[in-house]
Design an enzyme around this catalytic site. Structure first.
Site, mmCIF file in Angstrom:
data_model
loop_
_atom_site.group_PDB
_atom_site.id
_atom_site.type_symbol
_atom_site.label_atom_id
_atom_site.label_comp_id
_atom_site.label_asym_id
_atom_site.label_seq_id
_atom_site.Cartn_x
_atom_site.Cartn_y
_atom_site.Cartn_z
ATOM 1 C CB SER A 23 -0.954 -0.041 1.202
ATOM 2 O OG SER A 23 -1.915 0.984 1.132
ATOM 3 C CG ASP A 37 -6.819 -2.372 -3.427
ATOM 4 O OD1 ASP A 37 -7.259 -1.275 -3.042
ATOM 5 O OD2 ASP A 37 -5.759 -2.865 -3.012
ATOM 6 C CG HIS A 65 -5.940 -1.818 0.399
ATOM 7 N ND1 HIS A 65 -5.144 -1.659 -0.709
ATOM 8 C CD2 HIS A 65 -5.269 -1.236 1.430
ATOM 9 C CE1 HIS A 65 -4.045 -0.994 -0.382
ATOM 10 N NE2 HIS A 65 -4.090 -0.735 0.919
#
Length: 460
Positions: free
Chosen positions: A221, A362, A395
């Site tokens: 991320s 995501d 995510h």
């Protein structure tokens, strides 16, 4: 949990300063002084400028990656449970995205037990995703840090992946990759700080990872932004580093795509924090926004400019980000276009094997942008890249199920096992089913559990 105001937080911190005798930063020199002992109560960067912000002339007089000061620290889980390892902070010189000298800080961690020298090294870029110094990993990872209470929950949670590396006997470097101005999402800056952090780590003798040490990079991320840009910059910025593999997931390959996805959505508060962070590294973009933001945008910028990731995410989701900016050509306006071009991945092909993974669903960073990045890299016939799309996650879950597979892949690279040639793309029901992933996770958790009862981490 209700967010404390900046004034209350700094009042509390000031009281700590008044009540605690704190070590001064080591004097700057070509050869840094021996490490000072860890402070009893750690201080955030805002209250510790002597270490975090050495004199500009001192920084400019050193080479990128050269250590300016060093001190011992105590690291802990969520600021509470000490971990039995050796740890130091180093202040070192790096460069911003304009190649101007800046100070940087990284945390170096060595597990207990013997290792083949040089010790293998993993650089872990954590998802700081914040706009204040007290959210930085160097502070958040320390024993008695209040960062988890103040909203930095991602760094302490991701620390488990660093501990998995320590349990393998590897050394770990964790850079504060957002730099001294907390420039969240500024990838070229983060890449340079990451590479210079590795330079500092490999030059620090007590870490036992010398200049020839095999190095791996891990980031997810917000950490993938630093990791991906470091991989692309390696050949031109720090080619002497022996980086043998890079694993990145939930990849922030295209910030404009993330901005488009977040508009009017749950993640808009977090993505707007990235917009604030980018103004701190791109002056023309900052001036552009200052001229065009409406009162709501300016008010939000003032409030969010000193918050950690938890409160950044919670504060006013479902924002119409487009509506806060006065009319113009948006991404076509030169200050915006220049920033977006500079921060987009894919400008060069990394010169080491890559492991990339992304959730098919995501909700923060678009899958399509990572698909495009992989296609871009794989046009080069020399690319070695393994790409997995996970279909049983979003995510956050994607890091939990994909992180062990990424670390197993990195273990092979650090052990000298050649990476597969060419590019491979696959779709997985869940990456938790990757051969060996559950065993790796179990071993990591067992080592972590044993450490809670006094077993030094990495002592096997």
């Amino acid at each position: 949990m209700r967010s404390p105001t900046a004034s209350r937080w700094f009042t509390m911190a000031a009281a700590v300063v008044a009540a605690t005798s704190v070590m001064a930063a080591c004097p700057a020199a070509a050869e840094p002084a021996p490490a000072a002992p860890a402070p009893v109560i750690p201080l955030p960067p805002e209250l510790d400028p002597g270490f975090y912000l050495p004199a500009a002339e001192t920084v400019a007089a050193t080479a990128p990656g050269e250590i300016i000061a060093v001190r011992q620290v105590n690291v802990a889980d969520f600021g509470l449970l000490p971990i039995d390892v050796d740890a130091w902070q180093v202040s070192y010189r790096s460069n911003n995205s304009r190649d101007e000298a800046i100070p940087a800080v990284a945390t170096l961690i060595k597990p207990r037990g013997q290792a083949v020298e040089p010790r293998k090294l993993l650089s872990v870029q954590m998802a700081e995703d914040s706009t204040a110094g007290y959210c930085a990993p160097s502070y958040a990872l320390q024993h008695l840090s209040v960062a988890p209470l103040a909203g930095q929950i991602v760094v302490p949670a991701e620390f488990l992946f660093a501990q998995a590396a320590l349990a393998q006997g590897w050394a770990v470097v964790v850079p504060d990759h957002q730099g001294p101005n907390s420039a969240y999402a500024a990838g070229p800056l983060a890449g340079r700080i990451t590479l210079d952090g590795i330079r500092a780590a490999t030059s620090f003798a007590p870490l036992e990872a010398g200049s020839t040490a095999p190095v791996g990079l891990y980031g997810y991320s917000g950490g993938s932004i630093a990791t991906g840009h470091a991989a692309e910059l390696h050949a031109t910025y720090a080619p002497e580093l022996n980086i043998v593999g890079v694993a990145e997931g939930g990849v922030g390959a295209d910030l404009y795509a993330a901005l488009r996805m977040s508009n009017n959505q749950l993640t808009s508060g977090l993505v707007y924090a990235a917009v604030i962070g980018l103004t701190r590294e791109y002056p023309d973009f900052a001036a552009y926004l200052d001229q065009r933001l409406d009162p709501l945008g300016k008010g939000l910028t003032a409030v969010k400019s000193s918050l950690c990731v938890q409160y950044q995410s919670m504060l006013l989701p479902f924002l119409n980000l487009d509506a806060m900016i006065a009319s113009g050509d948006g991404p076509l306006d030169p200050p915006v276009a220049a920033m977006l071009a500079d921060t987009k991945m894919g400008k060069s092909v990394p010169d080491m094997p890559l492991f990339i993974w992304h959730s098919a669903w995501d909700e923060i960073l678009p899958l399509a942008a990572t698909d495009t990045l992989v296609d871009t890299y794989c046009r080069d016939p020399n690319t070695s890249l393994t790409y997995t799309r996970d279909h049983a996650s979003e995510h956050i879950v994607a890091e939990v199920v994909g992180g062990p597979a990424a670390l197993i892949w990195l273990r092979d690279r650090l052990d000298g096992v050649p990476a597969p040639a060419g590019c491979t793309t696959s779709d997985a029901g869940t990456m938790a089913a990757t051969p060996g992933a559950l065993d790796f996770l179990g071993d990591t958790l067992a080592a972590k559990f044993a450490s809670l009862f006094g077993m030094p981490l990495g002592s096997r």
